[in-house]
Design a protein around this motif. Structure first.
Motif, PDB file in Angstrom:
ATOM      1  N   PHE A  43     -13.507  -2.758   7.945  1.00 17.25           N
ATOM      2  CA  PHE A  43     -13.110  -3.658   6.870  1.00 17.25           C
ATOM      3  C   PHE A  43     -14.076  -4.824   6.853  1.00 17.25           C
ATOM      4  CE2 PHE A  43     -11.203  -7.117   9.260  1.00 17.25           C
ATOM      5  CZ  PHE A  43     -10.909  -6.527  10.478  1.00 17.25           C
ATOM      6  N   THR A  53      -3.978  -7.047  13.201  1.00 21.74           N
ATOM      7  CA  THR A  53      -4.053  -5.597  13.095  1.00 21.74           C
ATOM      8  C   THR A  53      -2.639  -5.059  13.232  1.00 21.74           C
ATOM      9  OG1 THR A  53      -5.973  -5.923  14.470  1.00 21.74           O
ATOM     10  CG2 THR A  53      -5.486  -3.683  13.837  1.00 21.74           C
ATOM     11  N   VAL A  67      -7.075   0.502   6.957  1.00 15.63           N
ATOM     12  CA  VAL A  67      -8.324   0.864   7.629  1.00 15.63           C
ATOM     13  C   VAL A  67      -8.307   2.338   8.028  1.00 15.63           C
ATOM     14  CG1 VAL A  67      -9.790   0.352   9.590  1.00 15.63           C
ATOM     15  CG2 VAL A  67      -8.627  -1.483   8.414  1.00 15.63           C
ATOM     16  N   ARG A 116     -15.327  -3.258  12.717  1.00 13.44           N
ATOM     17  CA  ARG A 116     -14.798  -1.916  12.943  1.00 13.44           C
ATOM     18  C   ARG A 116     -13.513  -2.006  13.763  1.00 13.44           C
ATOM     19  NH1 ARG A 116     -17.531   2.392  12.434  1.00 13.44           N
ATOM     20  NH2 ARG A 116     -19.550   1.527  12.968  1.00 13.44           N
ATOM     21  N   LEU A 154     -10.159 -11.806   3.290  1.00 12.84           N
ATOM     22  CA  LEU A 154     -10.289 -10.372   3.469  1.00 12.84           C
ATOM     23  C   LEU A 154     -10.781  -9.778   2.158  1.00 12.84           C
ATOM     24  CD1 LEU A 154      -9.548  -8.789   5.996  1.00 12.84           C
ATOM     25  CD2 LEU A 154      -7.360  -8.292   4.947  1.00 12.84           C
ATOM     26  N   GLN A 181       0.846  -1.190   0.000  1.00 13.79           N
ATOM     27  CA  GLN A 181       0.000   0.000   0.000  1.00 13.79           C
ATOM     28  C   GLN A 181       0.878   1.235   0.000  1.00 13.79           C
ATOM     29  OE1 GLN A 181      -3.300   0.452   0.091  1.00 13.79           O
ATOM     30  NE2 GLN A 181      -4.134  -1.554   0.547  1.00 13.79           N
ATOM     31  N   ASP A 204     -17.005   1.608  -2.127  1.00 15.52           N
ATOM     32  CA  ASP A 204     -16.033   2.354  -1.350  1.00 15.52           C
ATOM     33  C   ASP A 204     -16.759   3.511  -0.655  1.00 15.52           C
ATOM     34  OD1 ASP A 204     -14.142   0.696  -2.300  1.00 15.52           O
ATOM     35  OD2 ASP A 204     -13.378   2.071  -3.821  1.00 15.52           O
ATOM     36  N   VAL A 242      -5.302  -4.540   4.104  1.00 16.78           N
ATOM     37  CA  VAL A 242      -6.319  -3.512   3.908  1.00 16.78           C
ATOM     38  C   VAL A 242      -6.006  -2.352   4.833  1.00 16.78           C
ATOM     39  CG1 VAL A 242      -8.759  -2.972   4.130  1.00 16.78           C
ATOM     40  CG2 VAL A 242      -8.052  -5.148   3.189  1.00 16.78           C
ATOM     41  N   PRO A 295     -11.263  -6.682  -0.401  1.00 18.15           N
ATOM     42  CA  PRO A 295     -10.655  -5.363  -0.599  1.00 18.15           C
ATOM     43  C   PRO A 295     -11.692  -4.271  -0.338  1.00 18.15           C
ATOM     44  CG  PRO A 295     -10.954  -6.461  -2.703  1.00 18.15           C
ATOM     45  CD  PRO A 295     -11.316  -7.449  -1.650  1.00 18.15           C
ATOM     46  N   SER A 296     -11.319  -3.302   0.433  1.00 16.92           N
ATOM     47  CA  SER A 296     -12.281  -2.235   0.729  1.00 16.92           C
ATOM     48  C   SER A 296     -11.538  -0.932   0.965  1.00 16.92           C
ATOM     49  CB  SER A 296     -13.097  -2.605   1.967  1.00 16.92           C
ATOM     50  OG  SER A 296     -12.244  -2.733   3.070  1.00 16.92           O
ATOM     51  N   LYS A 297     -12.246   0.131   0.805  1.00 18.26           N
ATOM     52  CA  LYS A 297     -11.704   1.448   1.128  1.00 18.26           C
ATOM     53  C   LYS A 297     -12.726   2.166   2.002  1.00 18.26           C
ATOM     54  CE  LYS A 297      -8.836   2.437  -2.894  1.00 18.26           C
ATOM     55  NZ  LYS A 297      -8.909   3.065  -4.203  1.00 18.26           N
ATOM     56  N   PHE A 325     -18.717  -7.323   8.600  1.00 13.63           N
ATOM     57  CA  PHE A 325     -18.067  -6.015   8.688  1.00 13.63           C
ATOM     58  C   PHE A 325     -17.533  -5.845  10.099  1.00 13.63           C
ATOM     59  CE2 PHE A 325     -20.813  -5.662   5.106  1.00 13.63           C
ATOM     60  CZ  PHE A 325     -20.111  -4.860   4.227  1.00 13.63           C
TER      61      PHE A 325
END
Lengths: 986, 299
Positions: free
Chosen positions: A290, A253, A235, A302, A281, A183, A323, A233, A283-285, A300
């Motif tokens: 996540f 984490t 977060v 947090r 996992l 990333q 997203d 990902v 992929p998310s933005k 989901f």
């Protein structure tokens, strides 16, 4: 003087155009018998146009390497660019509010396109050695006055590129560190870029880089034992989430606040409770949230600011989410889409509050569109000043939809941009009996239509009326009817797309008559990554089974490798319903349609698997009994391009296997050709089309008859040295040569072998009747060339003695055996050709009488029609009178490209991949279907329409002439009667 | 000197037995053509491409010595199989490997000696003939290091072979030291309803042909001069003289028809006269007025 020259030129042009056998169109004839459809392919990424003042547009990048700007109101294409097939788009974004930035070719090419009109503004290529993951990041807070940088990670290095002119400002290489960067991100308003990733020894690295000059500010590393599986990902600006690679059920984490890296592990089962097995996992933005996917749930989670994980929500699996979208300062939302009882349920939620919904809508969806694959959302201000949302969704069949206010605003059938195979089907025969109600309705419609037309001619029609007249003309026009026509122009094109969807397109206007998402070609647990391979004509009702509907066989396999199990599906082409489908236990590498049909006109097919077993379909006892008659006459061949073998096979007997299967046969090799691996590599293998018709078996050459060698079992093979199998320019003329072979596929006999020195591929070839035409590159002449090889049979040459024919001493009727030693003569010639070629096809007509034209898909995505006579090996510099009479064109070194002979006239078939020709019933005409990203259909008459009257033929004039003639006959008859009477009275 | 002579011969005789001149010993045997000539010449007589040897079953290949280091003798074996049986050796090919100055190697002067069928083989072959099955042969794909990548296989329906004896025909496609393909079959036709027939003699009559790749014709390259010359040449070229019939058929056919018509007219005329009208055919209109076909005549 100038006038005279002009007149002369005009005359000359006229003369030329009358000489060349081209079939150019007039401008007003465009669209009468051709249609063109534009597509973009499956959308990978979409960026909405956020400009408040601008028109509402969305910019998308697709899997067909297309970047396009679409109108949000109608879904029309504003502009579109098709990048090359090797230039896959990795990411798109909008910079400075006016440029579309695309990163392509594995992060090596960065381009900026002007947003309103799609003009390219700049392009810069990023250098690097190592192929790596490519990420582009355009900082969100772009202000026009600042020189903003675009951060691109690609080819193993981080590049900062100026968004104004594409200049690379600085570059930081990560090749030496051997770190795989996962990333890159730049926290809002800061001057520090973070690059995070891990290396082979499962060390986790965080780099902090100054965005101004690329200076490395700080580097931290920490070891996480076992390493991570898959992606990480992001977060928040200092927390990453990953899955450990050991168990894949342990969420890690990664907190790297203030440079200190700390890991924290949480078991998925602790969060979810009953979860068993592995998680993935997604992929998310989304800030702070996540998502993971376990068995049948999307969960989901947090991440709190302390790095704690807490469960937010669970939804059932076929679900997608978008997203995060910033709608106002500090207020972000995302969309969630779920399936349920034939509907999709869209909900838009604020990121920080799972329980509340800003929007909740349900929309009815067609089952044939499949599941939702992707969603992109955009907001707008409603009339009551509240926030409205629209969602762009990508379906399983690759279609693109826009949802707004719970309705489908528009839908694009973009699956048609990736056609895998094409076949045709006849339409139903027109029924004689028509019901009374239909007639009445028709009568009323007819009257109304005539009233409208009358209004139109009297100039009384309002604009709506004009539109209605236009629509009526289109609808009532003969060409789009759903019945068979006399000339065989109306057909159904059955196309299979990469999404596993079958479409039936009407040749009249290109509309989709029906579509079917094949259930067996959908991704499921039993069959992952299914791929559709080919369509075959399964049943063409003929004499015996007139009442049956025709059907097609679709062959696919589960998975990408050739030993994956096969799937078969049978589809009725009139209704578009699946009749039957099987999941087979064996694989499929080759399907052989046999020239045998059973009593219901079902064609027998042999399916060959990777172990060279042959399986007979349909699995009926009748099929076996019919097949046994031809058992010893079944031969086939296989081409192994990787190892350089061509082998011939025959059937041996029933399979000797664990369980007896009377539809399974063993095979044995009867011949093989082995190409030396150091000097020859197969790059092309082409055979004749199975359904091709040859009308004339002989050809008159120099007042002498030559018999064409029209064996169906001929294979054209082209090989080049492995060194020269790369792109043009990678080999010198000395180390490159092209060898072409003509091989009899029954006996493995090499009938002809010829070397082109200093030439190399790519080779595109077409085989028809007794000739092959192929296209390659000549390194010595630095030009493309096309060669022709014609094959003539000498063993039948004695037959031209008329006396023998009369006395019956000819061997024309004796069966031809491949085991006889053929005496053939080949003639060949090469010509230069200007274009590089994407595909070559040849026109095919019903009886094969009409002369042939080559259809060449050029690099400019157009289709050029070239008369085969230009590729005659007998062309000479000074043809004799006799040769001229035969129609031999004087020899030229290159083949002419006549602008009028472009079949596609002014249009382009972007991303052209294939050209299909289908014979019409009318002998003079062939139907041509060209597919790529776009679709194009037309019909062509290589020797002009000699067997039908043209559309502009004046029937009125003919009628008037006949009436006038009859009148004249009567008048003269009366006159002569009178005269006779007078004479008698004299 | 010997080298230049060799060069000349290569050019002149198209590789025909070029190397043999440098040898001290020359065989008086009927040799096989080294190469088949290209088919560019158009029609080819059948015997042209066929060198053949009648191989005696027990020929001992004579040892040949080579005083030229560019040549070497190699042997590779032919193996055969009956139907689905395993392959076994049945003959030997002997050839000269010629090394060219530019490093390329070609096979020349192929000779073949075949072992006779043993009684066991004969039985197997008869079985093949009865079941109309395949007789298969194979050769190594590389003659220097057999079998090379793999064997090249060819096969023929056994019923195609028996004639008087057993006739066979090999076409071996080579590329340097590699054998790409071998085509095996009967030298002539093998008409489809294959008749079961036992050979009178159980000896093989072998024909072998070695084939190399031929050159493709180059694309014609026109220079300005040629094009200019062509324009000037245009009027010089005379159309070939055609036969009288080809020139004037369009006049002759109508003439023939007219003549035939006239003859039939002439035949009919006496009858009409016999019908009794004294009036001639070419009378004044006033006279004919009363005639039955007046209208027709007058038009």
């Amino acid at each position: 003087m100038a006038m005279a020259i002009r007149a002369f030129l005009l005359l000359f042009v006229l003369f030329l155009s009358s000489m060349k056998p081209s079939f150019s169109l007039y401008e007003d004839q465009v669209g009468l018998m051709d249609w063109h459809q534009k597509y973009i392919g499956k959308v990978k990424q979409a960026v909405f146009h956020t400009q408040k003042t601008g028109r509402k547009r969305v910019v998308v990048s697709t899997e067909e390497n297309v970047i396009a700007s679409l109108d949000l109101r109608h879904g029309d294409i504003f502009w579109r660019h098709v990048l090359g097939s090797d230039d896959a788009i990795d990411g798109i974004d909008i910079a400075l509010g006016k440029y579309v930035i695309t990163l392509s070719s594995n992060g090596s090419i960065l381009r900026a396109w002007n947003l309103p009109d799609g003009q390219m503004v700049w392009e810069s290529s990023l250098q690097g050695i190592k192929p790596s993951k490519s990420i582009s990041s355009v900082p969100a807070n772009l202000k026009v006055d600042k020189d903003n940088v675009i951060l691109v990670f690609g080819k193993g290095g981080l590049h900062a590129v100026s968004s104004i002119d594409g200049e690379v400002l600085w570059k930081k290489d990560f090749v030496a560190e051997s770190v795989e960067v996962q990333q890159i991100f730049q926290p809002l308003g800061s001057d520090v870029v973070y690059a995070v990733g891990s290396d082979a020894s499962s060390q986790f690295h965080v780099y902090q880089i100054n965005v101004k000059n690329g200076e490395l500010l700080r580097h931290n590393a920490a070891t996480f034992p076992g390493g991570f599986s898959g992606e990480l990902v992001l977060v928040s600006t200092d927390i990453l989430v990953g899955l450990d690679s050991a168990t894949r059920s342990n969420l890690v984490t990664i907190n790297f606040r203030d440079g200190e890296i700390s890991f924290q592990q949480t078991y998925v089962s602790n969060l979810v409770g009953d979860s068993s097995g592995t998680a993935a996992l997604l992929p998310s933005k989304l800030p702070g949230i996540f998502a993971i996917k376990t068995n049948a749930l999307v969960i989901f989670i947090r991440v709190t600011s302390e790095g704690k994980l807490e469960l937010v929500g669970k939804i059932n699996d076929p679900a997608v989410f978008s997203d995060a979208l910033l709608i106002s300062e500090g207020h972000q939302v995302f969309a969630l889409l779920q399936h349920g009882d034939g509907k999709i349920h869209l909900s838009v939620k604020p990121v920080h509050d799972w329980s509340s919904d800003l929007l909740k809508e349900s929309t009815v969806m067609d089952q044939q569109w499949g599941l939702v694959h992707k969603i992109f959302i955009n907001n707008y201000i409603r009339t009551d000043r509240s926030n409205g949302f629209r969602a762009l969704i990508v379906m399983e069949d690759h279609s693109l939809l826009l949802l707004q206010q719970g309705e489908i605003v528009w839908r694009r059938e973009d699956g048609l941009a990736s056609i895998v195979d094409v076949t045709t089907s006849e339409l139903p025969v027109e029924k004689d009996g028509v019901s009374v109600a239909k007639v009445e309705e028709n009568l009323f419609e007819w009257l109304k239509g005539h009233m409208l037309k009358l209004k139109g001619t009297l100039m009384l029609a309002s604009p709506e009326d004009v539109a209605a007249i236009q629509g009526m003309r289109l609808k009532s026009s003969e060409k789009s009817k759903m019945t068979r026509d006399h000339n065989g122009f109306r057909k159904l094109l059955i196309v299979l797309t990469r999404a596993g969807k079958l479409f039936a397109l009407h040749t009249g206007d290109g509309r989709v008559v029906w579509s079917l998402l094949l259930p067996l070609l959908r991704n499921s647990e039993a069959c992952e990554n299914p791929t559709g391979l080919n369509i075959y004509q399964w049943q063409i009702p003929h004499h015996h089974a007139m009442d049956e509907n025709p059907s097609v066989l679709i062959v696919g396999r589960c998975g990408r490798s050739s030993n994956a199990p096969a799937v078969l599906s049978f589809v009725d082409t009139y209704t578009g319903k699946e009749i039957n489908s099987f999941r087979l236990t064996h694989s499929v590498v080759q399907v052989i349609p046999l020239p045998i049909t059973d009593s219901t006109e079902q064609r027998l097919h042999l399916i060959i698997d990777v172990d060279h077993h042959a399986y007979l379909y349909p699995r009926t006892s009748e099929a076996i009994s019919r097949f046994q008659l031809e058992f010893s006459n079944v031969y086939w061949y296989s081409v192994d391009r990787d190892n350089g073998f061509i082998k011939g096979h025959v059937l041996k007997g029933n399979c000797i296997q664990k369980l007896a299967d009377e539809f399974c046969y063993d095979s044995k090799d009867i011949w093989s050709i082995v190409f030396p691996s150091d000097s020859e590599k197969i790059i092309a293998a082409v055979t004749r089309k199975l359904n091709e018709v040859v009308h004339t078996q002989a050809k008159v050459i120099d007042q002498d008859v030559m018999y064409k060698y029209v064996s169906k079992n001929l294979l054209f093979v082209a090989t080049v040295p492995p060194k020269a199998s790369g792109e043009i320019g990678t080999a010198t003329p000395e180390e490159s040569w092209l060898v072409v072979y003509l091989i009899d596929t029954v006996t493995g006999r090499v009938l002809h072998r010829m070397t082109h020195h200093g030439s190399q591929g790519p080779v595109h070839a077409v085989f028809s009747e007794n000739w092959v035409v192929y296209h390659y590159f000549n390194l010595r002449a630095h030009r493309y060339e096309m060669s022709v090889v014609e094959i003539y049979d000498q063993s039948r040459a004695d037959n031209k003695d008329v006396l023998k024919l009369v006395l019956g001493k000819h061997n024309l009727t004796s069966p031809i055996s491949s085991y006889s030693r053929p005496e053939i003569v080949t003639k060949s010639q090469s010509y230069f050709f200007t274009h590089s070629v994407k595909a070559i096809a040849v026109t095919s007509t019903a009886k094969g009488i009409t002369s042939k034209h080559l259809l060449i898909g050029t690099i400019g995505d157009q289709v050029l029609s070239l008369d085969k006579r230009y590729l005659d090996p007998r062309r000479s510099v000074n043809p004799t009178q006799a040769e001229r009479e035969e129609g031999i064109i004087p020899l030229t070194d290159s083949l002419p490209i006549i602008p009028q002979s472009y079949v596609t006239h002014a249009l382009m078939v972007e991303g052209l991949r294939g050209i299909v020709t289908i014979p019409a019933k009318l002998e003079s005409t062939a139907l041509v279907f060209v597919h790529g990203v776009d679709l194009f259909y037309t019909r062509i008459a290589p020797s002009r329409t000699y067997d039908s009257l043209t559309d502009d033929f004046s029937y009125a004039l003919l009628l008037i002439t006949i009436v006038a003639l009859i009148g004249a006959i009567f008048v003269t008859w009366v006159l002569s009667e009178n005269k006779e009477l007078r004479d008698k009275w004299r | 000197m010997g080298f230049s002579l060799l060069r000349l011969l290569v050019l002149g005789l198209c590789l025909l037995a070029a190397s043999s001149w440098s040898l001290a010993f020359q065989s008086d045997e009927l040799l096989i053509d080294d190469e088949e000539f290209g088919l560019e010449g158009g029609v080819q007589s059948k015997s042209h491409d066929l060198g053949y040897t009648r191989s005696q079953p027990s020929t001992t290949t004579r040892k040949r010595f080579s005083d030229s280091d560019s040549d070497s003798k190699i042997q590779f074996s032919l193996e055969h199989a009956f139907g689905d049986s395993d392959f076994s050796q049945t003959g030997t090919f002997t050839a000269r490997l010629k090394t060219w100055n530019h490093g390329g190697q070609t096979l020349t002067k192929l000779r073949f000696s075949r072992n006779a069928f043993t009684t066991e083989d004969k039985e197997k072959f008869e079985l093949l003939l009865q079941s109309d099955d395949f007789y298969r042969i194979r050769l190594p794909s590389n003659v220097l290091s057999p079998p090379g990548k793999d064997f090249v296989i060819s096969s023929v329906k056994a019923r195609c072979l028996p004639r008087d004896g057993l006739d066979e025909h090999f076409v071996i496609h080579t590329d340097g030291v590699n054998i790409l393909a071998v085509n095996y079959g009967a030298p002539g036709a093998c008409p489809y309803p294959r008749q079961m027939k036992l050979p009178a003699k159980w000896s093989f009559n072998s024909h072998t042909v070695l084939k190399n790749s031929e050159q493709a014709p180059r694309a014609p390259i026109f220079t300005e001069e040629i094009l200019g010359g062509e324009a000037g040449e245009g009027e010089v070229v005379k159309p070939p003289e055609r036969s009288f019939w080809a020139k004037y058929w369009m006049y002759l056919i109508p003439l023939g028809l007219i003549v035939m018509n006239a003859i039939t007219q002439a035949m009919n005329m006496p009858e009409e006269q016999a019908a009794g009208q004294s009036a001639g055919q070419t009378q004044q209109p006033a006279v004919v007025q009363r005639g039955p076909t007046s209208n027709v005549r007058r038009r």
